[in-house]
Write a protein that holds these residues in place. Sequence first.
Motif, mmCIF file in Angstrom:
data_model
loop_
_atom_site.group_PDB
_atom_site.id
_atom_site.type_symbol
_atom_site.label_atom_id
_atom_site.label_comp_id
_atom_site.label_asym_id
_atom_site.label_seq_id
_atom_site.Cartn_x
_atom_site.Cartn_y
_atom_site.Cartn_z
ATOM 1 N N CYS A 49 22.563 -51.810 29.149
ATOM 2 C CA CYS A 49 22.584 -53.233 28.810
ATOM 3 C C CYS A 49 23.651 -53.510 27.751
ATOM 4 O O CYS A 49 24.653 -52.816 27.682
ATOM 5 C CB CYS A 49 21.203 -53.696 28.380
ATOM 6 N N GLY A 91 25.986 -62.260 33.041
ATOM 7 C CA GLY A 91 24.547 -62.319 33.202
ATOM 8 C C GLY A 91 23.893 -61.023 33.641
ATOM 9 O O GLY A 91 24.511 -59.961 33.676
ATOM 10 N N GLY A 126 28.154 -58.558 29.669
ATOM 11 C CA GLY A 126 26.742 -58.303 29.947
ATOM 12 C C GLY A 126 26.524 -57.335 31.090
ATOM 13 O O GLY A 126 27.331 -56.433 31.354
ATOM 14 N N SER A 162 17.251 -64.211 31.954
ATOM 15 C CA SER A 162 16.679 -64.369 30.617
ATOM 16 C C SER A 162 16.842 -65.788 30.066
ATOM 17 O O SER A 162 17.664 -66.563 30.554
ATOM 18 C CB SER A 162 17.340 -63.383 29.650
#
Length: 637
Positions: free
Chosen positions: A294, A450, A480, A557
């Motif tokens: 991540c 994303g 991301g 998210s």
Amino acid sequence: MEEKNFSIDPTTEALVIKAEKEGIETLWDRKKIMKTPCGFGEEGLCCRICAMGPCRISPTAGKGAQKGICGATADVIVARNLVRMIAGGLATHSDHGRDIAHVLHMAKRDGNYKIADEKKLLSLAKEWEVATENRDIYDIAHEVAEVALNEFGKPFGSLRLLERVPEQRKQVWDENKLKPGAIDKEIVTIMHSTHIGCCADAKDLVHKGMRASLADGWGGSMIGTEFSDILFGSPVPRETEANLGVLEEDQVNIIVHGHEPSLSEMIVLAVEDPELLQLAKEVGAKGINLSGMCCTANEVTMRHGVKIAGNFAQQELAVITGAVEAVIVDVQCIFPALSPLTKCYHTKFITTSPKAKISGATHIEFEEEKALASAKQIVKEAILNFKNRDKEKVFIPKTKSPAIVGYSVESIKSQLDKVVNSHIDPMGTLKPLADVIKAGVLRGAAGVVGCNNPKVKHDYGHIELMKELIKNDVIVVTTGCAAQAAAKAGLMSKEARKFAGKGLATVCELVDIPPVLHMGSCVDISRILMLVAELAEMLDVDMSALPVVGAAPEWMSEKAVSIGTYVVTSGIDTWLGVAPPVTGSAAVVDLLTNKAEAVVGARFYIEPDPYKAAQQMIERIEEKREALGLSLAEAEA
Ligand code: XCC
Ligand code: SF4
């Protein structure tokens, strides 16, 4: 084994099969058990803001509850839910930014945290009118940090970083009262206005959401990026590798996962410690192999080339390899599922942040004052765990891809500069980029960002969209988990030029860049904002006039909702591959996907099919080019 159809990543398929054999569940199993999502929730029509409810309403059904008990309509319920998501995302990004500012505030010449990019610090000091002459650099740093920390709660005025916005955009925000005040205040205002019996006007709620979102992109997130660069260095291009194949059979494998670089930077130092390396040898390992997941992965790969183990949907799979001694996490995007999962293997699951304790995990609080010592202790735990690895259970897929990462705005400029310019501008310049866009060699640029979301085939949304765009001479910048998808798929290698159209391929060759540029973690979308802002300034147009688009094909998210909103409010059309929970209100859908354009010059598009989305994005780019009077014909490359 039924046919696997949830990922385009071969390591993912292989490890899910392993998990099944071992009786281990993954997010896809839980998704299946979940069956159809709650229809009310999916449309945003469930309100549990007060205890008269929860109120689930079905206004389109024509029967049953048409309004909440308090009389809230579908429009109000949907809008309140949406802007609370924005507040959640804004809070999360901004608190990350605040933490990093605190780290700079305690940076010391002989401490764990030092200043890595003095130039950036001095330029920020100048921007914020912090005195620099005859002052110790650390005194300057502390004052700059204090100024940043005051941005969170100052009683008056709007955010300092908004001064970076081109004039035309400032005017749009001024005219529409969209300039946010203090970051925390924007969050509080949303929580207040969405309380039972407060704001009951969908349009006004969405307006509040848009204003607040700017305090993320141009506030908390931008502070996060700036201060991380000052502390740990502004990224420059460097090579790395991506996917679970980066794990090593004969080494201690440590994965850092989460978001804030203050933890991972110290782990990077700790794994190079000679005593710990010696200890690793003593336990029978060839070395210590650090990789990331991540956004933490993005932070450390951008600055140190640390390998990328995978993106959001792969966090469980890393453990399922049976080869990971420790997963070290701080905040955000960490599956609680890791806690029971790691118990099925030898993996130590170590939480470090007081903000994200997870039951069942080993909590070693990361104390910033003793950062390196804490990091060493954590790494030691991992090394000592090597002996517990069950060789029978180990399966590391071979797949990994080379990638070039580290494209900060500064490094993009200097890369362009090297080729085209004779260093007229000491800071580098975006002029060559503006020129190739003007000439039509590049049609435009797209930010594809994303998460992963099991509603979309893992990485499919990202990769198909990116490939379509670059094929059509649209350069892609990414952050991301989308960036990690691109790295894994090989789109960040120089060879990826072969996927690019003629114009983009030529630019890539001249400038020596891949067609998809890794710009960092999700808070680093602030880098993309700065890139677009500078480009707009260079062409002397509003940001919304540029042939530039955004997309979040697999978002999940609250942070992503905040991001999408600040990108649109900054004048950049944004495509979502997953519909946000707003479809229960035609009025809110209309505001986001239509009316927003008259106000901020951009709007949301919802399109799950990446090919259709690419088509629409390209059409939009061509429309903008035409409006700017830029060449319509394919330029001769
Ligand atoms: Fe999280 Fe930032 Fe989404 Fe990835 S992209 S799943 S938010 S790690 Ni930010
Ligand atoms: Fe129901 Fe209104 Fe309470 Fe929401 S705020 S739960 S709609 S009564």
